[in-house]
Design an enzyme around this catalytic site. Structure first.
Site, short mmCIF file in Angstrom:
data_model
loop_
_atom_site.label_atom_id
_atom_site.label_comp_id
_atom_site.label_asym_id
_atom_site.label_seq_id
_atom_site.Cartn_x
_atom_site.Cartn_y
_atom_site.Cartn_z
CB CYS A 156 -0.90 -0.01 1.13
SG CYS A 156 -2.34 1.12 0.99
CG HIS A 178 -3.58 -3.66 3.52
ND1 HIS A 178 -2.75 -3.35 4.14
CD2 HIS A 178 -4.25 -2.70 2.89
CE1 HIS A 178 -2.27 -2.06 3.96
NE2 HIS A 178 -3.62 -1.57 3.11
CD GLU A 229 -1.43 -6.27 5.95
OE1 GLU A 229 -1.59 -5.07 6.14
OE2 GLU A 229 -1.19 -6.67 4.79
N GLY A 270 -5.45 -8.37 36.80
CA GLY A 270 -6.42 -9.35 36.98
C GLY A 270 -6.82 -10.17 35.52
CB VAL A 304 -5.33 -13.15 29.85
CG1 VAL A 304 -4.23 -14.19 29.09
CG2 VAL A 304 -6.45 -13.95 29.97
CG ASP A 305 -3.26 -8.66 28.11
OD1 ASP A 305 -3.30 -9.96 27.35
OD2 ASP A 305 -3.96 -7.84 27.62
CB SER A 306 -1.14 -8.27 34.38
OG SER A 306 -2.53 -8.67 34.76
CB THR A 307 -2.04 -13.66 34.57
OG1 THR A 307 -3.17 -12.93 35.17
CG2 THR A 307 -1.84 -14.87 35.00
#
Length: 516
Positions: free
Chosen positions: A80, A167, A169, A222, A224-227
């Site tokens: 693009c 694109h 992707e 609390g 998923v990411d921080s866990t």
């Protein structure tokens, strides 16, 4: 290890390109599009991709490309804006056509090219551009056209450059993955040496290099990411060096604090602090309705409470760790380069106090190159239980951005109860794992209703349930009508303050997943 380098000109899908290539087993790195050729480490680089951009090549502050990069002896692919930038710089013409191209567009080949090896003629691509090529530069051959007879792919042998206007992707592009595979394997001759287990190794090395012997403090939301960040830190560093602080903001889901304590203890955490800060967060949000202001307040309050709690403990000279994903960064205008635009701020990205720490190099964000589904895969690679990593995403600001308008304790309690019922019903109906993210939103309006013979004036609750692959795009989960009717009835019967339930049927785009 072989790798593909991506020059980022500010596209919302730059990291999606990288993620697709990682999916086929090849390592990718993203650098700013205006990086000078002498500053590029070309060791093990087998190919270079120039990304898209929200800018026109004629914009005053349009991203520029160092022309010397075109002479590097590796294959190059312009997507693009990447194609338009090279075309314009080499003397071709880019202009805004009367017929713009957004969405599906059928592609037809003019000459064979290895990028389209084994792909049938007239496949359906995915376009997203206002400008188009009007005249290709000297030395370029036209490979393919769109159904509007605009150049869709061009090729230059001298620079070993292939440019495409669509694109590959995005999931809506037919044969998109095959096109990227052809570039990576057929044209670049790269070897597949990348895996999530390898990411754990590389991330661990990077964490140890940045942290050295300093203590690391991770704020646990609390979700998923921080866990997963907690698990990654504990796998990379001695447990004594890792400090995990869960701040109960009063904006958490029902039973969240208890689940967090159990999960973190199971990961081997030795320094775990559970802080009840409801009396700090809720008063700070009193009277505030603007979503950006709420996010700023919550982000700054996290840092303020954290600093107060650190002062009570021996955690001096610590580095802050965050579970920031790439989607958080790009929506906040904080991609690799300087040209991404702000969609919405995230409390852990654009908060002034967080920004100051980032500028001083006092923050590490080991998930910032990953999408949500990759984070889940990382969690499994770290040995975290599927039930934990499979939980639906939960925003760092918590219920603060799921209560539209002013946030109060009463509203938080109402929303907590309703959301818990919604999620429980999804699990009972075996729907939870079919949905990417489900939650309730409490609206800032009340609606007249009737209970028995009495007139009631209850809150309106919106249910949100979407399906997605990576959080960049999302569609509505198609509930059976009976399920949605029964869930609505259970909520209004059990949560008496709610008098009406609606279902949000908006996709992303044009909406975002969260309401604020």
């Amino acid at each position: 290890m072989d790798k593909v380098l991506i020059l980022d000109f500010g596209s919302q899908t730059t990291q999606l390109i990288a993620r697709r290539i990682r999916e086929i087993g090849v390592y990718t790195e993203i650098i700013s599009g205006d990086t000078l050729h002498q500053d590029i480490d070309t060791q093990n680089v087998r190919g270079i991709i120039f990304s898209g951009s929200p800018y026109s090549v004629y914009s005053e502050d349009a991203p520029q490309l160092d022309p010397e990069i075109l002479s590097l002896p590796v294959p190059k692919l312009g997507i693009c804006y990447g194609l338009q930038r090279v075309t314009h710089d080499l003397g071709g013409t880019v202009e805004r056509k009367h017929t713009r191209e957004f969405g599906r567009s059928r592609i037809s080949f003019r000459i064979p090219h290895p990028l389209f090896h084994t792909i049938p003629d007239r496949f359906v691509s995915w376009m997203s551009h206002g400008d188009s090529l009007d005249r290709v530069a000297d030395g370029f051959e036209l490979v393919a056209e769109s159904e509007n007879h605009h150049p869709a792919c061009v090729w230059n042998e001298r620079y070993n450059f292939t440019g495409i206007q669509f694109h590959p992707e995005v999931s809506h592009c037919e044969y998109g993955m095959k096109i990227l595979e052809n570039f990576v394997f057929e044209i670049c001759q790269a070897k597949a040496e990348w895996s999530m287990e390898r990411y754990v190794e590389l991330a661990g090395e990077d964490i140890r290099k940045k942290v050295k012997d300093r203590p690391v403090l991770l704020l646990i939301s609390g979700g998923v990411d921080s866990t997963v960040v907690g698990g990654l830190l504990l796998s990379a560093l001695p447990a004594e060096q890792v400090h995990l602080m869960y701040i109960d903001t009063g904006l958490m889901r029902k039973g969240e604090s208890e689940r967090v304590a159990t999960t973190l203890a199971s990961l081997g955490a030795k320094n775990l602090y559970l802080i009840n800060a409801e009396d700090s967060f809720l008063p700070a949000l009193a009277g505030v309705s603007d979503p950006e202001e709420k996010r700023r307040i919550i982000g700054d309050m996290f840092i303020s409470v954290q600093e107060e709690e650190i002062a009570k403990r021996t955690i001096e000279n610590s580095i802050l760790a965050q579970g920031t994903l790439y989607t958080d960064l790009i929506e906040s205008g904080k991609g690799v380069g300087t040209k991404a635009q702000v969609i919405k701020s995230h409390h852990n990205v654009r908060s002034p106090l967080v920004e100051k720490k980032r500028e001083r190099g006092e923050i590490i964000e080991p998930l910032s190159l990953l999408y949500k589904d990759e984070v889940r895969a990382l969690g499994l690679a770290l040995g975290i239980d599927q039930k934990i990593v499979g939980r639906h995403p939960f925003p760092g600001p918590g219920l603060g951005v799921r209560i539209l308008g002013e946030v109060t304790k009463e509203k938080c309690d109402i929303l907590r109860d309703a959301d818990a019922i919604f999620i429980q019903e999804l699990r009972l109906r075996n729907l939870y794992d079919k949905i990417w993210q489900a939650f309730c939103v409490l609206l800032p309006v009340r609606s007249v209703g009737v209970a028995g013979d009495a007139r009631e004036y209850g809150y309106v609750l919106a249910l949100r349930a979407i399906i997605s692959a990576d959080g960049m795009t999302a569609d509505v989960y198609p509930f059976e009508m009976q399920d949605i009717l029964e869930i609505s009835s259970i909520i209004t019967n059990k949560v008496h303050q709610i008098g009406r339930v609606v279902y949000d049927i908006s996709s992303k785009p044009p909406a975002t997943i969260e309401w604020e």
